[in-house]
Write an enzyme that holds these catalytic residues in place. Structure first.
Site, short mmCIF file in Angstrom:
data_model
loop_
_atom_site.label_atom_id
_atom_site.label_comp_id
_atom_site.label_asym_id
_atom_site.label_seq_id
_atom_site.Cartn_x
_atom_site.Cartn_y
_atom_site.Cartn_z
N TYR A 55 -5.09 11.54 -7.36
CA TYR A 55 -3.69 11.35 -7.76
C TYR A 55 -3.57 10.18 -8.73
O TYR A 55 -3.81 9.03 -8.36
CB TYR A 55 -2.79 11.12 -6.54
CG TYR A 55 -2.73 12.26 -5.55
CD1 TYR A 55 -3.13 13.56 -5.89
CD2 TYR A 55 -2.25 12.07 -4.26
CE1 TYR A 55 -3.08 14.59 -4.98
CE2 TYR A 55 -2.19 13.10 -3.34
CZ TYR A 55 -2.61 14.36 -3.71
OH TYR A 55 -2.55 15.39 -2.80
N LEU A 203 8.32 21.37 1.04
CA LEU A 203 9.61 21.67 0.40
C LEU A 203 9.41 22.58 -0.81
O LEU A 203 10.28 22.66 -1.69
CB LEU A 203 10.30 20.36 -0.02
CG LEU A 203 10.58 19.41 1.17
CD1 LEU A 203 11.11 18.07 0.67
CD2 LEU A 203 11.57 20.05 2.14
N1 LIG Z 1 -4.11 18.88 -0.33
C1 LIG Z 1 -3.61 19.24 -1.47
O1 LIG Z 1 -4.27 19.93 -2.26
C2 LIG Z 1 -2.22 18.83 -1.85
C3 LIG Z 1 -1.55 19.45 -2.93
C4 LIG Z 1 -0.26 19.05 -3.23
C5 LIG Z 1 0.34 18.05 -2.49
N2 LIG Z 1 -0.34 17.44 -1.46
C6 LIG Z 1 0.27 16.36 -0.68
O2 LIG Z 1 1.47 16.83 -0.09
C7 LIG Z 1 2.56 15.98 -0.43
C8 LIG Z 1 3.85 16.73 -0.49
O3 LIG Z 1 3.78 17.80 -1.42
P1 LIG Z 1 4.56 17.78 -2.80
O4 LIG Z 1 5.07 16.41 -3.07
O5 LIG Z 1 3.64 18.41 -3.78
O6 LIG Z 1 5.74 18.82 -2.59
P2 LIG Z 1 7.02 18.84 -1.63
O7 LIG Z 1 6.93 17.79 -0.61
O8 LIG Z 1 7.19 20.25 -1.20
O9 LIG Z 1 8.20 18.53 -2.66
C9 LIG Z 1 8.34 17.32 -3.33
C10 LIG Z 1 9.51 17.48 -4.29
O10 LIG Z 1 10.70 17.66 -3.53
C11 LIG Z 1 11.70 16.70 -3.91
N3 LIG Z 1 12.38 16.27 -2.66
C12 LIG Z 1 11.83 15.67 -1.58
N4 LIG Z 1 12.77 15.52 -0.62
C13 LIG Z 1 13.92 16.00 -1.12
C14 LIG Z 1 15.24 16.14 -0.59
N5 LIG Z 1 15.54 15.73 0.63
N6 LIG Z 1 16.19 16.67 -1.40
C15 LIG Z 1 15.92 17.10 -2.65
N7 LIG Z 1 14.67 17.02 -3.19
C16 LIG Z 1 13.68 16.48 -2.43
C17 LIG Z 1 10.92 15.57 -4.54
O11 LIG Z 1 11.71 14.94 -5.53
P3 LIG Z 1 12.27 13.45 -5.31
O12 LIG Z 1 11.14 12.56 -5.68
O13 LIG Z 1 13.42 13.38 -6.24
O14 LIG Z 1 12.67 13.33 -3.87
C18 LIG Z 1 9.73 16.29 -5.18
O15 LIG Z 1 10.10 16.79 -6.46
C19 LIG Z 1 2.12 15.34 -1.75
O16 LIG Z 1 2.83 14.15 -2.02
C20 LIG Z 1 0.65 15.13 -1.51
O17 LIG Z 1 0.45 13.95 -0.77
C21 LIG Z 1 -1.59 17.83 -1.15
#
Ligand SMILES: NC(=O)c1ccc[n+]([C@@H]2O[C@H](COP(=O)([O-])OP(=O)(O)OC[C@H]3O[C@@H](n4cnc5c(N)ncnc54)[C@H](OP(=O)(O)O)[C@@H]3O)[C@@H](O)[C@H]2O)c1
Length: 336
Positions: A55, A203
């Site tokens: 990251y 999400l």
């Molecule tokens: N193992 C893997 O291969 C892998 C791949 C992808 C991700 N991950 C991990 O999983 C974590 C979470 O996944 P992700 O960040 O990709 O996706 P996610 O959690 O599904 O979605 C994050 C998005 O949702 C928005 N968001 C969060 N809470 C919100 C709310 N209450 N209302 C409106 N919008 C909201 C965020 O924007 P704002 O910043 O504006 O809140 C961001 O754009 C990552 O941070 C990472 O640590 C792992």
């Protein structure tokens, strides 16, 4: 916040995905805002933080080390190795034992910590038997540099082989209303082996929050631009589903993000979602999902509304999908 068991740890039922603070969804927040968010997460009861060496090419780990190094005993820290970007920005999966050990040593320095609480193999390297990759992580456990081991986006056969070499504490894969793959076999396997399932992108990378209405406005290097579900021809079909999710959340008296998280938490107390956010209000909103009282029948309504048969588009582009360890692409190699 309510707690859940994860390997040798007890962690907040919802963890914090830190990726977006440095990488992934357009412009990362400025440093002061990221600092405030990380500190506020601990104050709000998040005790499980998720990052990875890849990251921001180490920047996300550096941020956590610099900001929370002095509060290290207040949270369980998970990072990942085995995936990096090359000089031209291409993804390189590298699960060779020497590469994993070097990556973990670098992570320890950036994170300013003596040991990584949970270290995942970020992706299976199909050129390397899983026994070798997990064996290297096991040696790091023996050396006291890693405390427990996880795997990300693996198939059940790979999990079983890995678990035979060293106990696996957690499997992390994408799981949400619109990504149901773990329901096919992985959740059952984790339950059988007493392994916690960590749900990433819970999400739907903001899709399930109802706030993302037009993918054509995403900045050029936003990862979602590469994902078929976010292409306009699919996205605008999927938007009908999220509009109905918004209505159901309205009936329940919560936000769609909270309902999407509550749905995941309701799938089993061995599941820990890790929503990512850069926004303090979202951080609070997501934490509150843990205490949501959802009327009976709501989750069944959601299951019928958003599932693999109603969502348009694959989650990954074909060249990324091909890299995944799915049984359809054959078993991983066995040492000759
Ligand atoms: N193992 C893997 O291969 C892998 C791949 C992808 C991700 N991950 C991990 O999983 C974590 C979470 O996944 P992700 O960040 O990709 O996706 P996610 O959690 O599904 O979605 C994050 C998005 O949702 C928005 N968001 C969060 N809470 C919100 C709310 N209450 N209302 C409106 N919008 C909201 C965020 O924007 P704002 O910043 O504006 O809140 C961001 O754009 C990552 O941070 C990472 O640590 C792992």
């Amino acid at each position: 916040m309510q707690q859940r068991k994860l390997g040798p740890y007890t962690v907040s039922a919802i963890g914090l995905g830190c990726m977006g603070l440095s990488h992934g969804y357009g412009i990362a927040p400025e440093r002061k805002r990221a600092e405030r968010l990380l500190n506020r997460a601990l104050e709000r009861g998040y005790t499980f933080l998720d990052t990875a060496a890849v990251y921001g090419a180490g920047a996300n780990e550096t941020l956590i080390g610099e900001v929370l190094g002095k509060r290290r005993d207040e949270f369980v820290l998970a990072t990942k190795c085995g995936l990096r970007r090359d000089g031209e920005g291409r993804r390189v999966i590298d699960g060779r034992p020497t590469s994993l050990k070097r990556s973990c040593e670098e992570s320890l320095k950036r994170l300013k910590t003596e040991a990584i609480d949970l270290c995942y193999l970020h992706r299976l390297d199909k050129r390397v038997p899983i026994e070798d990759s997990v064996g290297a992580l096991g040696e790091l456990v023996e050396a006291g540099k890693v405390k427990s081991i996880g795997l990300s986006e693996v198939s059940v056969p790979t999990l079983i082989r890995a678990h035979a070499v060293h106990p696996i504490s957690a499997v992390q894969s994408e799981y949400s209303l619109w990504t149901r793959n773990p329901e096919i076999a992985m959740l059952a396997a984790c339950r059988q082996l007493d392994i916690t399932f960590v749900a990433f992108a819970p999400l739907g990378r903001a899709f399930l929050t109802g706030t993302l209405r037009d993918p054509t406005r995403l900045v050029d290097d936003d990862l979602r631009r590469t994902m078929p579900r976010f292409r306009p021809e699919n996205f605008f079909l999927n938007l009908d589903l999220v509009d109905r999710l918004v209505e159901i959340a309205g009936d329940v008296g919560c936000s769609p993000a909270q309902l999407a998280l509550a749905w995941l938490l309701g799938k089993g107390d061995d599941i820990v979602p890790i929503p990512g956010t850069t926004d303090e209000a979202h951080l609070a909103e997501n934490a509150a999902a843990v205490d949501l009282q959802v009327p009976p029948g709501t989750f069944a309504r959601l299951d019928r509304l958003i599932n693999e048969t109603t969502v348009a588009g694959e989650r990954y582009a074909p060249h990324i999908q091909m890299q995944l360890d799915t049984e359809e692409f054959g078993p991983p190699p066995v040492r000759l």
